[in-house]
Design an enzyme around this catalytic site. Structure first.
Site, PDB file in Angstrom:
ATOM      1  CG  ASN A   7      20.663 -25.677 -80.515  1.00  0.00           C
ATOM      2  OD1 ASN A   7      20.048 -26.730 -80.441  1.00  0.00           O
ATOM      3  ND2 ASN A   7      21.308 -25.169 -79.475  1.00  0.00           N
ATOM      4  CD  GLU A  34      21.128 -28.033 -77.082  1.00  0.00           C
ATOM      5  OE1 GLU A  34      20.840 -28.846 -76.184  1.00  0.00           O
ATOM      6  OE2 GLU A  34      20.482 -26.995 -77.296  1.00  0.00           O
ATOM      7  CG  ASP A 149      22.876 -21.708 -79.159  1.00  0.00           C
ATOM      8  OD1 ASP A 149      22.882 -20.522 -78.786  1.00  0.00           O
ATOM      9  OD2 ASP A 149      22.268 -22.617 -78.556  1.00  0.00           O
ATOM     10  CG  ASN A 151      23.356 -20.398 -75.197  1.00  0.00           C
ATOM     11  OD1 ASN A 151      22.121 -20.284 -75.126  1.00  0.00           O
ATOM     12  ND2 ASN A 151      23.943 -21.568 -75.344  1.00  0.00           N
ATOM     13  CG  ASP A 220      20.633 -19.719 -82.670  1.00  0.00           C
ATOM     14  OD1 ASP A 220      21.209 -20.780 -82.412  1.00  0.00           O
ATOM     15  OD2 ASP A 220      19.566 -19.360 -82.110  1.00  0.00           O
ATOM     16  CG  ASP A 249      14.895 -24.823 -77.923  1.00  0.00           C
ATOM     17  OD1 ASP A 249      15.650 -25.422 -78.719  1.00  0.00           O
ATOM     18  OD2 ASP A 249      15.171 -24.682 -76.715  1.00  0.00           O
ATOM     19  CG  HIS A 250      17.987 -22.816 -80.984  1.00  0.00           C
ATOM     20  ND1 HIS A 250      18.822 -21.770 -80.672  1.00  0.00           N
ATOM     21  CD2 HIS A 250      17.915 -23.586 -79.863  1.00  0.00           C
ATOM     22  CE1 HIS A 250      19.243 -21.899 -79.419  1.00  0.00           C
ATOM     23  NE2 HIS A 250      18.702 -22.991 -78.914  1.00  0.00           N
TER      24      HIS A 250
END
Length: 261
Positions: A7, A34, A149, A151, A220, A249-250
């Site tokens: 991501n 994303e 991802d 979530n 992930d 941030d991943h």
């Protein structure tokens, strides 16, 4: 072959990092989430210059997914068939590989925001539609990988502070049950096929020095079908891109397969 998911939290912003990472790691297939850009702005030529092809489903500002691969994919599917959804969260393609083609799906599962948000029931209904579709995909494509991802942190060991997160989105019982229903189709969490060090995460909040404190979550995942499970020889989280200036941030998750062994 190496299959990875990342991501990137805006491909426009992170494109140089992605290209450098591809040069360094030489993965064969990279699933991105994303993208945060419209279809017409996807930087195809930048990947072609590195020797890759790509299929993508973009969306301005939010969402967007892609499969970047050394060889072109066929039978490309965007979004979950029969599930009306304006958000671009799924792309699938069949890719050539030793011993036969592999069906690869790049998934950006909804976040849910909070348990009292209208985005939470959308997340659960989306997962239900994903489960039903994957059941069909597995019948048509036994050699299946679903990277993305999700979530969802499947277990408490995937959360830096389970007590702090108890009852919240990403770890709620309905979300974990939805994730486990995917595994019940005949898929395995590739990361958990191998012994791993504790406190291994793939996402860290930008706030409150989350990465520096390793206050993260493993959300992930690479899910592998039974037909490919024995060929998977490793699955790791590459934290190095998270150390870069202005990172996503991943962190990427990379699964390696030894076909024909």
């Amino acid at each position: 072959m190496k299959f990875a998911t990342w991501n990137v939290n805006s491909l426009k912003v992170r494109l140089p990092q992605v290209l450098d990472w591809l040069k360094a790691t030489e993965v064969d297939v990279l699933c991105l989430q994303e993208l945060k850009l419209a279809d017409e702005h996807f930087p195809l030529q930048a990947f072609v210059d590195l020797g890759y092809e790509a299929s993508w489903a973009g969306q301005k500002t939010y969402n967007g997914v892609a499969i970047v691969s050394r060889l072109p994919g066929t039978d490309v599917q965007r979004n979950i068939p029969g599930f009306e959804d304006p958000q671009r969260r799924i792309i699938a393609a069949t890719l050539p590989a030793p011993d036969g083609p592999v069906r690869v799906i790049s998934a950006y599962c909804p976040n849910g925001q909070s348990l009292d948000s209208d985005k939470y029931p959308y997340k659960l209904s989306w997962f239900a539609a994903l489960r039903d579709w994957l059941e069909q995909e597995l019948r048509a494509h036994p050699r299946l990988l679903v990277l993305g991802d999700y979530n969802v942190a499947p277990h408490d060991e995937d959360v830096h502070d389970p007590e702090k997160w108890a009852g919240q989105v990403l770890v709620s019982e309905p979300e974990r049950r939805a994730f486990n229903e995917l595994l019940g189709l005949g898929l395995s969490d590739a990361f958990r096929l191998f012994e791993q060090e504790p406190k291994q995460f793939s996402w860290w909040d930008y706030r409150q020095l989350g990465f520096r404190r390793n206050a993260g979550m493993r959300i992930d995942h690479v899910l592998v079908s039974d037909a490919l499970k024995s060929a998977c020889v490793s699955c790791v989280i590459d934290k190095e891109p998270r150390r870069l200036p202005q990172p996503s941030d991943h962190a990427p998750v990379v699964a390696q397969f030894d076909f024909g062994a």
